[in-house]
Write a protein that holds these residues in place. Structure first.
Motif, PDB file in Angstrom:
ATOM      1  N   PRO A 255      36.160  62.818  94.925  1.00 22.51           N
ATOM      2  CA  PRO A 255      34.911  62.191  95.384  1.00 22.51           C
ATOM      3  C   PRO A 255      34.551  60.975  94.534  1.00 22.51           C
ATOM      4  N   LYS A 256      33.877  60.027  95.134  1.00 27.86           N
ATOM      5  CA  LYS A 256      33.406  58.853  94.417  1.00 27.86           C
ATOM      6  C   LYS A 256      32.510  59.278  93.251  1.00 27.86           C
ATOM      7  N   GLY A 257      32.680  58.629  92.113  1.00 23.70           N
ATOM      8  CA  GLY A 257      31.875  58.970  90.940  1.00 23.70           C
ATOM      9  C   GLY A 257      32.550  59.920  89.980  1.00 23.70           C
ATOM     10  N   THR A 258      33.742  60.391  90.338  1.00 20.04           N
ATOM     11  CA  THR A 258      34.501  61.246  89.421  1.00 20.04           C
ATOM     12  C   THR A 258      34.830  60.430  88.164  1.00 20.04           C
ATOM     13  N   PRO A 259      34.602  60.982  86.955  1.00 18.19           N
ATOM     14  CA  PRO A 259      34.837  60.225  85.723  1.00 18.19           C
ATOM     15  C   PRO A 259      36.242  59.637  85.658  1.00 18.19           C
ATOM     16  N   PRO A 260      36.378  58.384  85.230  1.00 16.78           N
ATOM     17  CA  PRO A 260      37.686  57.727  85.160  1.00 16.78           C
ATOM     18  C   PRO A 260      38.717  58.502  84.347  1.00 16.78           C
ATOM     19  N   ASP A 261      38.287  59.128  83.251  1.00 17.31           N
ATOM     20  CA  ASP A 261      39.225  59.888  82.426  1.00 17.31           C
ATOM     21  C   ASP A 261      39.781  61.095  83.183  1.00 17.31           C
ATOM     22  N   VAL A 262      38.938  61.683  84.029  1.00 13.35           N
ATOM     23  CA  VAL A 262      39.374  62.819  84.842  1.00 13.35           C
ATOM     24  C   VAL A 262      40.367  62.339  85.901  1.00 13.35           C
ATOM     25  N   VAL A 263      40.042  61.227  86.535  1.00 12.02           N
ATOM     26  CA  VAL A 263      40.947  60.647  87.532  1.00 12.02           C
ATOM     27  C   VAL A 263      42.300  60.351  86.897  1.00 12.02           C
ATOM     28  N   LYS A 264      42.281  59.821  85.676  1.00 13.14           N
ATOM     29  CA  LYS A 264      43.548  59.499  84.999  1.00 13.14           C
ATOM     30  C   LYS A 264      44.368  60.749  84.714  1.00 13.14           C
ATOM     31  N   LYS A 265      43.700  61.819  84.296  1.00 18.32           N
ATOM     32  CA  LYS A 265      44.434  63.071  84.045  1.00 18.32           C
ATOM     33  C   LYS A 265      45.077  63.592  85.324  1.00 18.32           C
ATOM     34  N   LEU A 266      44.344  63.522  86.411  1.00 17.61           N
ATOM     35  CA  LEU A 266      44.881  63.980  87.688  1.00 17.61           C
ATOM     36  C   LEU A 266      46.018  63.071  88.161  1.00 17.61           C
ATOM     37  N   SER A 267      45.835  61.765  88.000  1.00 17.25           N
ATOM     38  CA  SER A 267      46.866  60.813  88.392  1.00 17.25           C
ATOM     39  C   SER A 267      48.136  60.998  87.567  1.00 17.25           C
ATOM     40  N   ASP A 268      47.973  61.201  86.265  1.00 24.83           N
ATOM     41  CA  ASP A 268      49.131  61.427  85.394  1.00 24.83           C
ATOM     42  C   ASP A 268      49.867  62.709  85.784  1.00 24.83           C
ATOM     43  N   ALA A 269      49.094  63.738  86.150  1.00 28.48           N
ATOM     44  CA  ALA A 269      49.712  65.007  86.557  1.00 28.48           C
ATOM     45  C   ALA A 269      50.478  64.844  87.861  1.00 28.48           C
ATOM     46  N   LEU A 270      49.941  64.036  88.792  1.00 30.14           N
ATOM     47  CA  LEU A 270      50.637  63.763  90.050  1.00 30.14           C
ATOM     48  C   LEU A 270      51.916  62.974  89.783  1.00 30.14           C
ATOM     49  N   MET A 271      51.816  61.984  88.908  1.00 32.76           N
ATOM     50  CA  MET A 271      52.996  61.192  88.536  1.00 32.76           C
ATOM     51  C   MET A 271      54.105  62.103  88.007  1.00 32.76           C
ATOM     52  N   LYS A 272      53.727  62.997  87.112  1.00 31.31           N
ATOM     53  CA  LYS A 272      54.705  63.907  86.515  1.00 31.31           C
ATOM     54  C   LYS A 272      55.296  64.835  87.560  1.00 31.31           C
ATOM     55  N   SER A 273      54.469  65.284  88.498  1.00 28.89           N
ATOM     56  CA  SER A 273      54.956  66.166  89.554  1.00 28.89           C
ATOM     57  C   SER A 273      56.002  65.471  90.410  1.00 28.89           C
ATOM     58  N   LEU A 274      55.747  64.213  90.756  1.00 24.67           N
ATOM     59  CA  LEU A 274      56.672  63.478  91.622  1.00 24.67           C
ATOM     60  C   LEU A 274      57.951  63.065  90.903  1.00 24.67           C
ATOM     61  N   ASP A 275      57.931  63.134  89.573  1.00 26.16           N
ATOM     62  CA  ASP A 275      59.148  62.874  88.789  1.00 26.16           C
ATOM     63  C   ASP A 275      59.966  64.144  88.572  1.00 26.16           C
ATOM     64  N   ASP A 276      59.353  65.283  88.870  1.00 25.21           N
ATOM     65  CA  ASP A 276      60.027  66.573  88.681  1.00 25.21           C
ATOM     66  C   ASP A 276      61.145  66.751  89.714  1.00 25.21           C
ATOM     67  N   GLU A 277      62.326  67.139  89.262  1.00 29.39           N
ATOM     68  CA  GLU A 277      63.479  67.246  90.157  1.00 29.39           C
ATOM     69  C   GLU A 277      63.271  68.278  91.265  1.00 29.39           C
ATOM     70  N   ASN A 278      62.613  69.375  90.945  1.00 27.16           N
ATOM     71  CA  ASN A 278      62.381  70.404  91.960  1.00 27.16           C
ATOM     72  C   ASN A 278      61.416  69.903  93.029  1.00 27.16           C
ATOM     73  N   THR A 279      60.353  69.201  92.585  1.00 30.13           N
ATOM     74  CA  THR A 279      59.406  68.628  93.546  1.00 30.13           C
ATOM     75  C   THR A 279      60.106  67.629  94.452  1.00 30.13           C
ATOM     76  N   LYS A 280      60.888  66.746  93.857  1.00 27.78           N
ATOM     77  CA  LYS A 280      61.604  65.729  94.642  1.00 27.78           C
ATOM     78  C   LYS A 280      62.557  66.377  95.640  1.00 27.78           C
TER      79      LYS A 280
END
Length: 324
Positions: A255-280
């Motif tokens: 949702p709009k207004g979510t703290p930027p640091d929280v968004v970054k943690k979620l974005s970093d976790a998504l990045m890591k997930s998409l780099d995971d061989e099993n996910t890919k």
């Protein structure tokens, strides 16, 4: 004195937000998927959140909230507390086509969300019943343009990917087949396999197993390159159709207004997930396209949403498509 108090309160608020973000997450996170369980968006969500949960140290729980082409669930998610504990898996329809289809839409895809990242692309395939009197795209288009009034085009309901991409297809080839709406992809595909309807355009995730099993025909895939999952299916350009390149997509938002640091943690976790061989591997087996690092960023997702709204609005409005 009052100004000083207000300033101190503002600083305290920022500090509290920063502290909250620093310790985030301390409890499970809910991801709202705006479609029924088992559909392509739900499958993508479960695959990427499996690894994200491990990275974040808290479980991401999927909650399916279906209805109104996905807009019911997205509306609910958009109105949730912007604390990072409610996120959503949107897609091309909810964040691209919806503004044109729902005049009274209760959210603006370009303004009411904090983008987290693109999760996967899902190419569109032009498919037909196995008894359709054409064996390639050229023959299909020739038959369609001469017999449009006799041809039925299935879709999974107004606002679905098959609906929007079907309207786009018809506008490109300048044909007006009879569009037949179903309550979901499953019933539409069942009738296609039963030869009750003639053709449809849908995500590779939905149709690949039926193509591989010989239950339906595939004329072309609407991407610049062939899919490893369907290597014998030509691209639309290879098959002689210019102007019809389209891929659905799934992406994570908060949702709009979510703290930027929280968004970054979620974005970093998504990045890591998409780099995971099993996910890919799991996404690729379904025909999904893994976005590049530059395509996954929140900034890139914001630009994608803006471009998709700009792309789909004139196409759908010109066709007179509406869900209301």
């Amino acid at each position: 004195m009052k100004k000083v108090v207000l300033a101190l309160a503002a600083v305290a608020g920022l500090a509290a937000t920063g502290a909250q973000a620093q310790g985030y997450p301390t409890r499970p996170i809910t991801m709202i998927v705006p479609f029924a369980a088992g559909g392509p968006t739900d499958v993508v969500a479960r695959i990427v959140t499996d690894n994200m949960s491990r990275t974040l140290g808290q479980q991401i729980v999927i909650e399916n909230v279906a209805g109104a082409g996905g807009t019911t669930g997205i509306t609910r998610a958009a109105q949730s507390q912007p604390d990072g504990y409610t996120i959503m898996m949107g897609h091309m329809g909810t964040h691209g086509a919806a503004p044109a289809l729902y005049p009274n839409l209760k959210y603006d895809p370009t303004k009411d969300f904090a983008p987290i990242g693109l999760a996967a692309g899902t190419p569109i395939v032009i498919v037909a019943k196995k008894d359709f009197p054409a064996n390639d795209l050229k023959g299909f288009l020739d038959y369609l343009t001469k017999n449009a009034d006799k041809v039925n085009m299935a879709h999974a309901g107004v606002g679905s990917v098959s609906h929007s991409t079907g309207i786009f297809f018809n506008s490109v080839v300048k044909a007006k087949p009879t569009m037949v709406a179903y309550r979901g992809t499953g019933p539409a595909l069942n009738d296609l396999m039963a030869n009750t309807v003639d053709f449809m355009t849908d995500q590779i995730v939905n149709v690949a197993p039926q193509i591989q099993g010989g239950n339906i025909k595939a004329f072309a895939i609407a991407t610049p390159e062939r899919s490893p999952v369907l290597p014998n299916v030509p691209t639309t350009k290879e098959a002689g159709l210019e102007g019809y390149e389209v891929s659905a997509w799934n992406a994570v938002f908060a949702p709009k207004g979510t703290p930027p640091d929280v968004v970054k943690k979620l974005s970093d976790a998504l990045m890591k997930s998409l780099d995971d061989e099993n996910t890919k591997k799991r996404l690729s087996e379904l025909g999904g396209v893994i976005p590049s690092n530059t395509e996954r960023t929140p900034e890139a997702l914001q630009k994608l949403v803006e471009s998709e709204v700009a792309r789909w609005t004139p196409v759908l409005k010109a066709a007179g498509a509406t869900a209301e």
